[in-house]
Design a protein around this motif. Structure first.
Motif, short mmCIF file in Angstrom:
data_model
loop_
_atom_site.label_atom_id
_atom_site.label_comp_id
_atom_site.label_asym_id
_atom_site.label_seq_id
_atom_site.Cartn_x
_atom_site.Cartn_y
_atom_site.Cartn_z
N VAL A 192 -36.26 -12.84 22.72
CA VAL A 192 -35.60 -11.33 22.92
C VAL A 192 -35.30 -10.47 21.96
N LEU A 193 -36.24 -9.41 21.68
CA LEU A 193 -35.53 -8.48 20.42
C LEU A 193 -34.61 -7.52 21.22
N GLY A 194 -33.28 -7.36 20.91
CA GLY A 194 -32.33 -5.89 21.98
C GLY A 194 -32.03 -6.87 22.87
N ALA A 195 -31.46 -8.19 22.45
CA ALA A 195 -31.39 -8.90 23.84
C ALA A 195 -29.40 -8.71 23.83
N GLY A 196 -28.72 -8.24 23.73
CA GLY A 196 -27.67 -7.88 23.70
C GLY A 196 -27.55 -6.39 24.15
N VAL A 220 -32.46 -11.86 19.63
CA VAL A 220 -32.17 -11.12 18.53
C VAL A 220 -31.41 -9.81 18.36
N GLU A 221 -29.99 -9.62 17.83
CA GLU A 221 -29.72 -7.92 18.60
C GLU A 221 -29.01 -7.28 17.34
N ASN A 222 -29.09 -6.12 16.58
CA ASN A 222 -27.81 -5.43 15.72
C ASN A 222 -26.92 -5.48 15.85
N PHE A 223 -25.81 -5.22 17.13
CA PHE A 223 -24.88 -4.90 16.98
C PHE A 223 -23.85 -6.31 16.79
N ALA A 224 -23.02 -6.47 16.52
CA ALA A 224 -22.66 -7.62 16.20
C ALA A 224 -21.39 -7.98 17.80
N GLU A 225 -21.23 -7.31 18.15
CA GLU A 225 -20.15 -7.42 19.15
C GLU A 225 -21.03 -7.36 20.43
N TYR A 226 -22.78 -7.03 20.62
CA TYR A 226 -23.35 -7.45 21.72
C TYR A 226 -23.35 -8.89 21.16
N ALA A 227 -24.35 -8.86 20.40
CA ALA A 227 -24.02 -10.47 19.75
C ALA A 227 -23.32 -11.55 20.47
N ALA A 228 -22.16 -10.80 20.27
CA ALA A 228 -21.20 -11.52 20.50
C ALA A 228 -21.12 -11.92 21.81
N CYS A 236 -28.47 -18.59 25.56
CA CYS A 236 -29.50 -18.07 24.62
C CYS A 236 -28.75 -19.94 23.57
N ASP A 237 -30.05 -19.81 23.23
CA ASP A 237 -30.16 -21.14 22.50
C ASP A 237 -29.61 -21.01 20.83
N GLN A 238 -29.82 -19.41 20.61
CA GLN A 238 -29.55 -18.94 19.16
C GLN A 238 -29.51 -17.69 19.40
N VAL A 239 -28.60 -16.83 18.92
CA VAL A 239 -28.17 -15.06 18.39
C VAL A 239 -28.56 -14.67 17.27
N PHE A 240 -29.98 -14.46 16.62
CA PHE A 240 -29.41 -13.58 15.55
C PHE A 240 -29.27 -12.52 15.03
N VAL A 241 -28.12 -12.19 14.32
CA VAL A 241 -27.28 -11.32 13.86
C VAL A 241 -28.51 -10.22 13.34
N LEU A 242 -29.49 -9.58 13.73
CA LEU A 242 -30.43 -9.43 12.65
C LEU A 242 -31.19 -7.33 13.69
N ASP A 243 -31.58 -6.55 11.99
CA ASP A 243 -31.83 -5.87 13.12
C ASP A 243 -33.49 -5.31 12.69
N CYS A 269 -37.03 -5.15 23.58
CA CYS A 269 -36.07 -4.42 24.22
C CYS A 269 -35.12 -3.34 23.44
N VAL A 270 -35.44 -3.33 22.65
CA VAL A 270 -34.76 -2.00 21.40
C VAL A 270 -34.95 -0.54 22.14
N ASN A 271 -34.14 -0.28 22.09
CA ASN A 271 -34.15 1.43 22.64
C ASN A 271 -33.69 2.26 20.72
N ALA A 272 -35.00 1.86 20.14
CA ALA A 272 -35.20 2.54 18.89
C ALA A 272 -36.63 2.05 18.14
N PRO A 273 -37.60 3.16 17.71
CA PRO A 273 -38.37 2.77 17.43
C PRO A 273 -38.51 1.77 15.70
N GLY A 274 -40.01 1.67 15.30
CA GLY A 274 -39.62 0.44 14.51
C GLY A 274 -40.04 -1.09 14.75
N VAL A 275 -40.02 -0.89 16.27
CA VAL A 275 -40.28 -2.57 16.60
C VAL A 275 -41.24 -3.37 16.10
N GLU A 276 -42.43 -3.03 16.64
CA GLU A 276 -43.24 -3.24 17.10
C GLU A 276 -43.85 -4.07 16.28
#
Length: 347
Positions: A192-196, A220-228, A236-243, A269-276
């Motif tokens: 799941v991209l934008g999983a947080g 995969v979640e870019n925002f550290a607080e949401y990832a935590a 999730c088996d693992q959460v990656f803090v990645l853009d 599920c990322v609300n920004a373009p460029g993740v296709e």
């Protein structure tokens, strides 16, 4: 006096272009003193703006919330609906039933019912008197106005066991959860991209229910607080803090945990373009990629898969699925940790 029936699909509200359906139409008739027998008129209290649309308006306004309100008012005045001209998306609304046309009476709604529309604001005739508050944490606007709901448009009574702002936020993305349930099964690997975020966390929770403990779910979640917060739920088996806009970083992370095989299903599920492309690279050969965010460029996805020689099935997220409102609300009711996080964020 007998009211004109109106078209169940709402074409009677289209001003231009002639022959268009309400969603792609440039402009709708939002004069809600006009009544049609097939419509339900709602006194609108809250607009739940699509995440991609709200983010675009925030950026265009330099973070000024009054600027967001100004953009919404201008869009509604010009188009007769909240149909963001940049993102092409809308959102949905919360309100109270005002009148029910005779041809809509069989739907069971009566004046005074508190309801949420389960269709996009981009096709809902909307009149706004004023905006009284802008709430960036939930992408919601408190308003005074009216809207028309067509006969074909799904509508739901608000649940009585959770705060209305929480329920509205959940119903805004309710279409994703049952579709995840259809697309994965026991033993599958899901990314799941934008999983947080809101839809991402719901999708991750549903994926965990479907794949079971023999399957795997990676976030995969870019925002550290949401990832935590996501990690704290243990879905999730693992959460990656990645853009997720860095496709090679995503590919490397997912390749490492799947022994180079990739995921059976990737949810974007990322609300920004460029993740296709990140979503495509995270999938296995003949895997599935589901784009739920309205910021997705489906041209970029299709041509990107072709250009990289990736044989994957690409799915367009549909905001509607049979019984999707109750499916999503039941998921949140069944998981107290998930409900607590969603309540803190959106209620």
């Amino acid at each position: 006096m007998k009211l004109p029936p109106g078209d169940p699909l709402g074409t009677h509200r289209v001003i231009e272009p002639a022959g268009a359906l309400p969603q792609p139409a440039e402009r709708l008739d939002n004069d809600l003193s006009k009544h049609y027998a097939s419509e339900i008129i709602v006194d609108v209290r809250t607009l739940n703006i699509d995440a991609a649309s709200f983010r675009q308006m925030e950026e265009a306004s330099g973070g000024d919330l009054d600027g967001v309100a100004t953009l919404v008012m201008a869009t509604v005045q010009r188009r007769g609906k909240q149909h963001n001209p940049v993102t092409g998306s809308g959102g949905m609304l919360l309100g109270v039933v005002d009148t029910v046309g005779d041809l809509a009476a069989h739907r069971g709604f009566v004046p005074g019912d508190q309801v949420a529309t389960l269709i996009s604001l981009s096709l809902t005739p909307l009149w706004l008197d004023r905006i009284t508050a802008v709430r960036p944490a939930s992408a919601q606007l408190d308003v005074v106005g009216k809207a028309a709901v067509f006969l074909s448009a799904p509508l739901a009574r608000m649940p009585g066991d959770m705060p209305e702002r929480l329920a509205l936020a959940l119903l805004d993305v309710a279409g994703a959860v049952p579709q995840v349930a259809r697309m994965c099964g026991p033993g599958d690997t899901v990314v799941v991209l934008g999983a947080g975020g809101k839809s991402g966390m719901l999708c991750a929770a549903e994926a965990r229910r479907r794949v079971g403990r023999e399957g795997r779910v990676f976030g995969v979640e870019n925002f550290a607080e949401y990832a935590a917060e996501l990690s704290s739920l243990a879905i999730c088996d693992q959460v990656f803090v990645l853009d997720a806009r860095n496709p090679l970083a995503v590919k490397e992370a997912i390749s490492h945990v799947t022994n180079g095989g990739g995921a059976d299903l990737v949810l974007s599920c990322v609300n920004a373009p460029g993740v296709e492309l990140a979503a495509i690279l995270a999938a296995r050969d003949r895997g599935k990629v589901y784009y739920f965010a309205m910021s997705t460029s489906f041209t970029a996805a299709a041509l990107g898969a072709e250009g990289m020689g990736r044989d994957v099935d690409l799915y367009i997220g549909n905001g509607y699925a049979h019984d999707h409102a109750e499916h999503t609300l039941s998921l949140v009711r069944s998981h107290q940790g998930l409900r607590d996080i969603m309540t803190r964020r959106y209620a």
